[in-house]
Write an enzyme that holds these catalytic residues in place. Structure first.
Site, PDB file in Angstrom:
ATOM      1  N   ARG A   1       0.861  -1.177   0.000  1.00 45.29           N
ATOM      2  CA  ARG A   1       0.000   0.000   0.000  1.00 45.29           C
ATOM      3  C   ARG A   1       0.899   1.229   0.000  1.00 45.29           C
ATOM      4  O   ARG A   1       1.490   1.563   1.010  1.00 45.29           O
ATOM      5  CB  ARG A   1      -0.839  -0.055   1.280  1.00 45.29           C
ATOM      6  CG  ARG A   1      -1.789   1.063   1.483  1.00 45.29           C
ATOM      7  CD  ARG A   1      -2.289   1.052   2.928  1.00 45.29           C
ATOM      8  NE  ARG A   1      -1.429   1.847   3.773  1.00 45.29           N
ATOM      9  CZ  ARG A   1      -1.255   1.651   5.077  1.00 45.29           C
ATOM     10  NH1 ARG A   1      -1.843   0.656   5.700  1.00 45.29           N
ATOM     11  NH2 ARG A   1      -0.483   2.438   5.777  1.00 45.29           N
TER      12      ARG A   1
ATOM     13  N   HIS B   1      -3.489   4.460   4.648  1.00 43.04           N
ATOM     14  CA  HIS B   1      -4.558   3.463   4.776  1.00 43.04           C
ATOM     15  C   HIS B   1      -5.882   4.050   4.282  1.00 43.04           C
ATOM     16  O   HIS B   1      -6.573   3.458   3.465  1.00 43.04           O
ATOM     17  CB  HIS B   1      -4.673   3.023   6.231  1.00 43.04           C
ATOM     18  CG  HIS B   1      -5.893   2.216   6.516  1.00 43.04           C
ATOM     19  ND1 HIS B   1      -6.022   0.917   6.112  1.00 43.04           N
ATOM     20  CD2 HIS B   1      -7.058   2.536   7.128  1.00 43.04           C
ATOM     21  CE1 HIS B   1      -7.211   0.462   6.481  1.00 43.04           C
ATOM     22  NE2 HIS B   1      -7.852   1.428   7.086  1.00 43.04           N
TER      23      HIS B   1
ATOM     24  N   TYR C   1       4.322   5.637  11.498  1.00 40.36           N
ATOM     25  CA  TYR C   1       4.708   4.250  11.773  1.00 40.36           C
ATOM     26  C   TYR C   1       5.538   3.587  10.667  1.00 40.36           C
ATOM     27  O   TYR C   1       6.022   2.484  10.843  1.00 40.36           O
ATOM     28  CB  TYR C   1       3.454   3.399  12.051  1.00 40.36           C
ATOM     29  CG  TYR C   1       2.366   3.505  10.986  1.00 40.36           C
ATOM     30  CD1 TYR C   1       2.456   2.769   9.808  1.00 40.36           C
ATOM     31  CD2 TYR C   1       1.267   4.333  11.159  1.00 40.36           C
ATOM     32  CE1 TYR C   1       1.474   2.853   8.835  1.00 40.36           C
ATOM     33  CE2 TYR C   1       0.268   4.434  10.179  1.00 40.36           C
ATOM     34  CZ  TYR C   1       0.380   3.697   9.024  1.00 40.36           C
ATOM     35  OH  TYR C   1      -0.590   3.785   8.059  1.00 40.36           O
TER      36      TYR C   1
HETATM   37  C1  LIG Z   1     -14.066  -5.599  12.728  1.00 43.14           C
HETATM   38  C2  LIG Z   1     -13.297  -4.361  12.410  1.00 43.14           C
HETATM   39  N1  LIG Z   1     -12.343  -3.938  13.258  1.00 43.14           N
HETATM   40  C3  LIG Z   1     -11.653  -2.816  13.006  1.00 43.14           C
HETATM   41  C4  LIG Z   1     -11.887  -2.098  11.884  1.00 43.14           C
HETATM   42  C5  LIG Z   1     -11.115  -0.814  11.600  1.00 43.14           C
HETATM   43  N2  LIG Z   1     -10.223  -0.998  10.463  1.00 43.14           N
HETATM   44  C6  LIG Z   1     -10.582  -0.656   9.221  1.00 43.14           C
HETATM   45  S1  LIG Z   1      -9.481  -1.106   8.090  1.00 43.14           S
HETATM   46  C7  LIG Z   1      -8.435  -1.768   9.256  1.00 43.14           C
HETATM   47  C8  LIG Z   1      -7.158  -2.402   8.814  1.00 43.14           C
HETATM   48  C9  LIG Z   1      -7.402  -3.454   7.771  1.00 43.14           C
HETATM   49  O1  LIG Z   1      -6.210  -4.018   7.362  1.00 43.14           O
HETATM   50  P1  LIG Z   1      -6.164  -5.162   6.292  1.00 43.14           P
HETATM   51  O2  LIG Z   1      -7.155  -6.221   6.612  1.00 43.14           O
HETATM   52  O3  LIG Z   1      -4.765  -5.573   6.151  1.00 43.14           O
HETATM   53  O4  LIG Z   1      -6.688  -4.473   4.963  1.00 43.14           O
HETATM   54  P2  LIG Z   1      -6.142  -3.194   4.195  1.00 43.14           P
HETATM   55  O5  LIG Z   1      -7.040  -2.053   4.586  1.00 43.14           O
HETATM   56  O6  LIG Z   1      -4.715  -2.973   4.548  1.00 43.14           O
HETATM   57  O7  LIG Z   1      -6.325  -3.512   2.756  1.00 43.14           O
HETATM   58  C10 LIG Z   1      -8.984  -1.605  10.523  1.00 43.14           C
HETATM   59  C11 LIG Z   1      -8.343  -2.013  11.775  1.00 43.14           C
HETATM   60  C12 LIG Z   1     -12.901  -2.568  11.007  1.00 43.14           C
HETATM   61  N3  LIG Z   1     -13.214  -1.920   9.888  1.00 43.14           N
HETATM   62  N4  LIG Z   1     -13.573  -3.693  11.291  1.00 43.14           N
END
Ligand SMILES: Cc1ncc(C[n+]2csc(CCOP(=O)(O)OP(=O)(O)O)c2C)c(N)n1
Lengths: 331, 375
Positions: free
Chosen positions: B270, B274, B283
């Site tokens: 990425r 985010h 970070y």
């Molecule tokens: C159940 C839940 N917990 C926390 C969040 C908050 N949140 C949104 S995106 C994210 C990180 C997601 O990381 P990843 O699964 O690696 O996907 P990426 O966004 O990096 O593609 C978090 C903690 C959420 N959306 N849903």
């Protein structure tokens, strides 16, 4: 005590919790924080900003992205003598942990005949008004208040937040700690040497004589604004900050209603089966002869939280509160 | 436009280098834009198809950049950028047939593009005018899912339904590296495995879950986890659109042919934040970013097209012009999106009449109307 805990200062609500957590970490080596992104990032709202730097990765733990895991392991840590304070990133993400909270955290003490305790604090930023996408603006408090074994509290301002988080951590019962996210940036003067108000007690935050408004969390400020507006129109409203949703401390509410004769409950959660319904029932029972009007409830309609472009219409505001006051006077 | 499943067998001018890659990371195109061979996966497309993949990636990157720009200008409340993940999304997106069904997270703008979903549809939720905003069955592209991991179970169930009905096609479920920690994702693996469901789990491992690196989520490479659940897992270079296409095609074919689920881990990065509310400087190191920039999926495909003489300057110019046009169109239609009427929050909550809803609709309707003209 460090300087940060002795000097009077202007703080935001998020800073109030940050300082409260800091003090709890300093005071008790068994306190530890766990959650997603709470370390280097300091949490998505920066509530834990700087804590990992000062207390280390073992006390301020970035967890895997798994809410059931976060709460479930907190149960084990509590059984092992720790006092975990967990952060759920947003209200709408507590549901994967719901099972652990209501089936395990809430019932453990009773099942163990009081031989174990669950001194866990589950911090949840809650409520709307920040223009977020879905699942980021919910008010799930009634689900938890309905579950025996949990204590549920909601802070409404920076000073309360500072004290309440420390008291919640000191409590031997599990506490669901709701933080009004739209108020995170509100500021107030903190005197860290003051004596705090008891955690499980509601509080009159503006005295008045004509009608009573009961609220908690983000709606306390809205009610104070409504009371100020009503005062300009010659009406004196008493505002009570509920602070604790389970146990519910209604004595100050009864006393107030006996004086004013009118009660309006205000929360962001849906009116249907919300906290206001319980309060209305209790007040009707206890203050039946003092009431000049039925208890009225202001809250959300029974719909999913709407897209942010219409949340201002959805959420109770000053107008909705004053409208209910008018209706109470019309009886 | 969906590229042919079998490959059209057209000639490719670029020479393949044999055995240049790590067999645990399927790669067909090096960061320098050279074709390489892999013992199990190969691709052979027509020049037009190669150009199509490049075009898709450029347009998707541009749509994404427009989302970020619109957020910065206050037209969107939030945007989840995909910068760097174009190859993973376009490769896997173009591997799908019309019968396949995709279950996205909140970041699959490139997959949506390949499924022919109008990009403006993606903006509604981020603008705050709806909580979904399209008919998932129109293009077999489900609604965005914000709660991490939930959609992997929906995908599995959908696949179980297709299997029962003997329907053509397979399901593809998107999720992130962080999501692999969720119970739902692991439960989806279990259900898919024991039911032999025709579902491909497509993980875009972009190295970060907001501020948390891979090390905070797992200690065993993700693709290896599939073995423990009883189905194959493969890691593909997520910045290599050809490898992503080849591997996802094979995985979907595996699922369609009754062989059960498969996990594809697209190893990517990425490059942006985010979301637009995130601050990666808190970070993440600048060096890391630089290292990945050198593996940019679009530059890689462009180098290949140039080296192999499959495209000329006029083509690149044409694609850039098209991107400008697409961006301008999205912008115009985004700012033209009007706010919903407050009363619409009562719509579609239930299929059948609901007395409380009707009562509240009438009450709130009267209340809101009382303000009309007041301001
Ligand atoms: C159940 C839940 N917990 C926390 C969040 C908050 N949140 C949104 S995106 C994210 C990180 C997601 O990381 P990843 O699964 O690696 O996907 P990426 O966004 O990096 O593609 C978090 C903690 C959420 N959306 N849903």
């Amino acid at each position: 005590m460090s300087e940060s805990t002795t000097k009077t200062q202007q703080i935001s609500l998020s800073k109030g919790i940050n300082l409260g957590l800091r003090r709890a970490l300093e005071d008790d080596p068994k306190v530890l924080l766990m959650g997603e992104d709470i370390g280097k990032l300091g949490g998505v709202f920066r509530v834990t900003d700087g804590l990992q730097k000062d207390f280390g990765e073992a006390r301020v733990v970035d967890t895997p992205l798994a809410e059931s895991g976060i709460v479930g392991t907190a149960v084990g840590l509590a059984l092992a003598g720790y006092r975990p304070v967990v952060e759920i990133q947003f209200d709408g993400f507590v549901y994967p942990a719901f099972d652990q909270i209501v089936t395990q955290v809430a019932k453990m003490r009773a099942r163990a005949l009081g031989k174990v305790s669950m001194p866990i604090v589950i911090r949840i930023p809650f409520g709307g008004g920040i223009g977020a996408v879905e699942h980021h603006s919910e008010s799930p408090e009634a689900y938890f208040a309905m579950t025996a074994g949990l204590r549920v509290v909601a802070a409404s301002n920076p000073v309360e937040a500072y004290w309440m988080i420390q008291q919640a951590i000191a409590s031997d019962d599990p506490v669901i700690f709701f933080e009004p996210k739209r108020r995170y940036w509100d500021k107030a003067e903190l005197d860290p040497t003051a004596t705090p108000y008891p955690l499980y007690a509601s509080r009159v935050v503006r005295p008045g004589t004509d009608a009573t408004l009961v609220a908690y969390g983000p709606m306390v400020k809205t009610c104070l604004e409504a009371a100020a507006a009503a005062a300009d129109e010659g009406r004196s409203l008493e505002v009570i900050d509920l602070r604790t949703l389970s146990p519910l401390d209604l004595e100050p509410v009864y006393a107030s209603v006996r004086k004013t004769g009118r009660l309006i409950t205000v929360h962001e959660a849906s009116v249907f089966l919300g906290m206001g319904a319980e309060i209305a029932a209790k007040v009707t029972e206890k203050c039946f002869y003092s009431l000049e009007a039925p208890v009225l409830r202001v809250g959300a309609p029974h719909t999913p939280y709407p897209p942010s472009r219409v949340e201002e219409e959805f959420l109770p505001d000053l107008d909705r509160v004053l409208d209910a006051v008018d209706r109470a006077f019309a009886f | 436009m969906v590229t042919s499943r079998k490959g059209a067998g057209g000639k490719t001018a670029a020479k393949k280098k044999a055995g240049a890659t790590n067999p645990d990371l399927v790669q067909l195109l090096t960061p320098e834009g050279d074709l390489v061979e892999h013992p199990e996966y190969s691709i052979d497309l027509t020049p037009e198809e190669y150009r199509g993949l490049y075009r898709d990636m450029v347009l998707v990157r541009r749509i994404d950049a427009e989302g970020t720009a619109l957020q910065r200008q206050g037209e969107l409340g939030l945007w989840a950028p995909l910068l760097g993940q174009e190859a993973a999304q376009v490769g896997s997106g173009r591997a799908q047939t019309a019968e396949d069904y995709a279950f996205p997270t909140y970041r699959e703008h490139g997959v949506a593009w390949c499924r022919d979903v109008d990009p403006v549809n993606l903006l509604g939720m981020f603008r705050g005018v709806n909580n979904g905003g399209w008919d998932p069955n129109e293009k077999n592209f489900h609604l965005y899912t914000i709660v991490i991991g939930s959609q992997t179970l929906h995908a599995t169930g959908y696949a179980m339904g297709m299997q029962r009905d003997g329907r053509e096609g397979a399901v593809i479920a998107y999720f992130g590296d962080g999501a692999s920690s969720q119970g739902d994702v692991n439960e989806a693996f279990v259900f898919a495995s024991v039911n032999n469901a025709p579902v491909v789990f497509f993980c875009q491992n972009n190295q970060w879950a907001i501020s948390e690196p891979n090390e905070r989520q797992f200690r065993v490479p993700l693709y290896q986890r599939a073995a423990g659940f009883g189905f194959p897992g493969v890691r593909v270079d997520g910045n290599d659109v050809l490898a992503c296409l080849a591997v996802t095609r094979a995985a979907l074919e595996h699922a369609r042919s009754g062989n059960g689920p498969m996990l594809v881990e697209a190893f990517t990065y990425r490059m942006g934040a985010h979301t637009t509310t995130d601050d990666p400087t808190r970070y993440r190191s600048a060096d890391e970013l630089e290292e990945w920039k050198a593996k940019d999926p679009i530059m890689r495909m462009r180098a290949f097209l140039e080296n192999s003489k499959n495209a000329d300057e006029a083509f690149f110019k044409e694609v850039d012009d098209e991107a400008d046009a697409v961006a301008a169109d999205i912008r115009a239609r985004c700012v033209a999106m009007t706010d919903p009427q407050p009363i619409s929050i009562f719509d579609h909550v239930y299929a059948e009449p609901h007395p409380l809803m009707d009562e509240e609709r009438a009450e709130y309707g009267a209340y809101w109307e009382s303000f009309e003209g007041a301001h």
